[in-house]
Design an enzyme around this catalytic site. Structure first.
Site, PDB file in Angstrom:
ATOM      1  CB  ALA A 225       3.705   1.348   8.485  1.00  0.00           C
ATOM      2  CB  ALA A 226       5.489  -1.903   3.950  1.00  0.00           C
TER       3      ALA A 226
ATOM      4  NE  ARG B 149      -6.037   4.497  -2.721  1.00  0.00           N
ATOM      5  CZ  ARG B 149      -6.830   3.630  -2.107  1.00  0.00           C
ATOM      6  NH1 ARG B 149      -8.142   3.763  -2.190  1.00  0.00           N
ATOM      7  NH2 ARG B 149      -6.326   2.652  -1.383  1.00  0.00           N
TER       8      ARG B 149
ATOM      9  CE  LYS C 222      13.835  35.681  23.528  1.00  0.00           C
ATOM     10  NZ  LYS C 222      15.204  35.794  23.039  1.00  0.00           N
TER      11      LYS C 222
END
Ligand code: UD1
Ligand code: CA
Length: 451
Positions: free
Chosen positions: A8-9, A14, A347
Site C-alpha cells: 500500500a505504498a 491516477r 433526536k
C-alpha cells in the site's frame, strides 16, 4: 503459520487525489480496510502494511487494527522492493507469506482460504491467484504449460502481441513459502520496461508454483482511478443485492437501491426504490423500507414501515410506522406500534409503545411514555442557548396543537396540554394545563381614527 503483507505504498497518481489511494472509501470502508477484513478468517500471525506515500495518514486511518505492523518503503521501487521491506521483520519465520495488493478490495475470504489450502496441500514454493479475464489489458499475464504447470508471469507492458492474447491474468495476490522467497528476494533485478523490482519475478524463479483460478473474476478487480472505483462499487452492489435477494429480500428496482456490506436484512422484507441502507443497520423481517429512505447505523424491528425518511443511529421497534418525511437521529428510540409522521424530527429521545407523534414536531432529549399523543406542531424547547435539557411526558398524556414544552419540564401521566400552550413548569398526573392568555373579544370594535 501465515503472515500477511499488504502492498500500500504507492501514491495512486491516477486517482488525482491528495488522499492516498488505499484510503478512498468504497461502500462504507476504505480499500485497505476491506483488504484487512478479507484476511481476518485465515488468522494471520503477523500483518504488515507496507506504507510510503502519506504513510502517517494511512497509519492513523487504521488505528482500529491494533495488530497491524507498518513497514515503511521510503522510495517506491516496485512491488518486489515493497516485499523486500519485510525481510528484517520476518527473520527466523518459517511459515507462509500471503501478499495482497492494497488496491484490490473485493476479494472474498474463502478465495484466500482456497489459495492457502492449495499452497499447503501441494507444498508449493509459491501459489498465485489468477483469473480468466474477458478484458485483460493492464494486468500481468500468467502462462502455464499444457499440464497447467506454471511457467511465467509477464507484465502487460512487457508482453508481445501474441502474449497479450492470453486472458489468464495475475491478480497480484500470492502465497509464498517464506524461507524460499526470502532467498530469492535479494536477487531481484530491474531489467524490465519500468526499471522496477517486480514481485512477479520472484514467482518466475521459484519452483514448484501452482495457479489457482478465482471463479468470479470481478473479485480481483484492481483500482487505479476513479472510474475503476465506481466500477468496483457497482460490482460490490451487484454482489450484495444478489445475496440479499437470494436470502428472501424483495428489492423493488435494485438499480436504484444501495447497500453497505455491513447491513443485515432479514427475509421477507421489502426494500422500495431509492432506498439506501448504510453502516451497522439491521432490518427485521416483515418490514417495508422506502421508497426514498436513508437508514444508517440503525435497527428496524419486525413489520415496521419507513417511508421517505432518514433514520440515523436510532432504533425503531416492531410495527411502528415512520414518515413520510420524518428524521430520526442521534439515538432516537421508537417503541412498538408507534406512529412518527410527516415532518417530525426526533433526536436522542425514547418514545414509549403505541405513542404517536404524527405531524410537524421536534422532540429532542425527551422521554415519552406509552400511548402518548403528541399534537401537531408540538415542540420540545430543549436548548437554552448554552445547555440541553430533558422533557418527560408520562403515559397517556396528550399535547394540544402548537404546544411548546420548555425544558427541563415533566408532565405526569394522563396530562392534557391545551393547544398553543407554552409549558414552563411541571404538571402533575391527570391535570389539564392551559398556559396561554385567554381570548378577548371586543364587540363592535373599529380601528381608532375611523368613524
Ligand atoms: C501488479 C502486478 C501485475 C498484476 C496487478 C494486479 C507487478 C510487477 N505487477 O501490477 O502482474 O496483474 O498488480 O492488480 O507486481 N506498491 C507498493 N510499492 C511499490 C509499488 C507498488 O507498495 O513500490 C503497491 C501499490 O500501492 C499497489 C500494489 O503495490 O497497492 C500494486 O502496485 P501497482 O503499481 O498498482 O501494480 P500493477 O501495475 O497494477
Ligand atoms: Ca494496480
Amino acid at each position: 503459520m501465515v503472515a500477511v503483507a499488504i502492498l500500500a505504498a504507492g501514491r495512486g497518481t491516477r486517482m488525482k487525489s491528495s488522499l492516498p489511494k488505499v484510503l478512498h472509501p468504497l461502500g462504507g470502508r476504505s480499500l485497505i480496510e476491506r483488504v484487512l477484513d478479507s484476511c481476518r478468517s485465515i488468522e494471520p500471525k503477523r500483518i504488515f502494511v507496507i506504507v510510503g506515500y502519506q504513510g502517517e495518514q494511512v497509519k492513523k486511518a487504521l488505528d482500529r487494527y491494533p495488530n497491524v505492523e507498518f513497514v515503511e518503503q521510503a522510495q517506491q521501487l516496485g512491488t518486489g522492493h515493497a516485499v523486500q521491506q519485510v525481510i528484517p521483520h520476518l527473520e527466523g519465520f518459517t511459515g507462509d507469506l500471503l501478499v495482497l495488493n492494497g488496491d484490490v478490495p473485493l476479494l472474498r475470504s474463502n478465495t484466500l482460504e482456497n489459495l492457502l489450502n492449495t499452497h499447503r496441500e501441494r507444498d508449493n514454493a509459491a501459489t498465485i491467484l489468477t483469473a480468466q479475464h474477458p478484458s485483460p489489458r493492464g494486468y500481468g499475464r500468467v502462462f502455464c504449460d499444457s499440464q497447467n504447470v506454471f511457467q511465467q508471469i509477464v507484465e502487460d507492458r512487457d508482453c508481445t502481441d501474441a502474449q497479450k492474447q492470453n486472458h489468464r491474468i495475475n491478480a497480484g495476490i500470492y502465497c509464498f513459502d517464506w524461507v524460499k522467497l526470502s532467498e530469492i528476494l535479494p536477487k531481484l533485478k530491474t531489467n524490465n520496461d519500468q526499471g522496477e523490482y517486480y514481485i512477479t519475478d520472484a514467482v518466475n524463479y521459484l519452483n514448484p508454483v501452482t495457479v489457482v483460478d478465482v471463479e468470479d473474476y470481478p473479485e480481483i478487480f484492481g483500482i487505479n482511478d476513479r472510474k475503476q472505483l465506481a466500477t468496483a462499487y457497482a460490482i460490490l452492489q451487484t454482489r450484495l443485492k444478489d445475496t440479499a435477494m437470494a436470502s428472501g429480500v424483495t428489492l423493488v428496482d435494485p438499480d436504484s437501491i444501495t447497500l453497505d456490506d455491513t447491513v443485515t436484512i432479514e427475509p421477507d422484507t421489502i426494500i422500495e426504490p431509492h432506498t439506501h441502507l448504510r453502516g451497522n443497520t439491521v432490518i427485521k423481517s416483515g418490514s417495508r423500507i422506502g421508497p426514498g429512505s436513508l437508514i444508517e447505523n440503525s435497527s428496524i424491528g419486525e413489520n415496521a414501515t419507513i417511508l421517505y425518511s432518514v433514520v440515523a443511529d436510532s432504533i425503531v421497534k416492531a410495527g411502528s410506522r415512520i414518515g413520510p418525511y420524518a428524521h430520526l437521529r442521534g439515538h432516537a428510540e421508537i417503541g412498538e406500534g408507534c406512529r412518527i409522521g410527516n415532518f417530525v424530527e426526533v433526536k436522542k429521545s425514547q418514545i414509549g409503545d403505541r405513542t404517536n407523534v404524527a405531524h410537524l414536531s421536534y422532540i429532542g432529549d425527551a422521554n415519552l411514555g406509552e400511548r402518548v399523543n403528541v399534537g401537531a406542531g408540538t415542540v420540545t424547547a430543549n436548548y437554552d442557548g448554552v445547555n440541553k435539557h430533558p422533557t418527560h411526558i408520562g403515559d397517556r398524556s396528550k399535547t394540544g396543537a402548537n404546544s411548546v414544552l420548555v425544558a427541563p419540564v415533566t408532565l405526569g401521566e394522563g396530562v392534557t396540554v391545551a393547544a398553543g400552550s407554552v409549558v414552563t413548569e411541571d404538571v402533575p398526573d391527570d391535570s389539564l394545563v392551559i398556559a396561554r392568555s385567554r381570548q378577548t373579544v371586543k364587540k363592535d370594535w373599529k380601528p381608532s381614527g375611523k368613524q
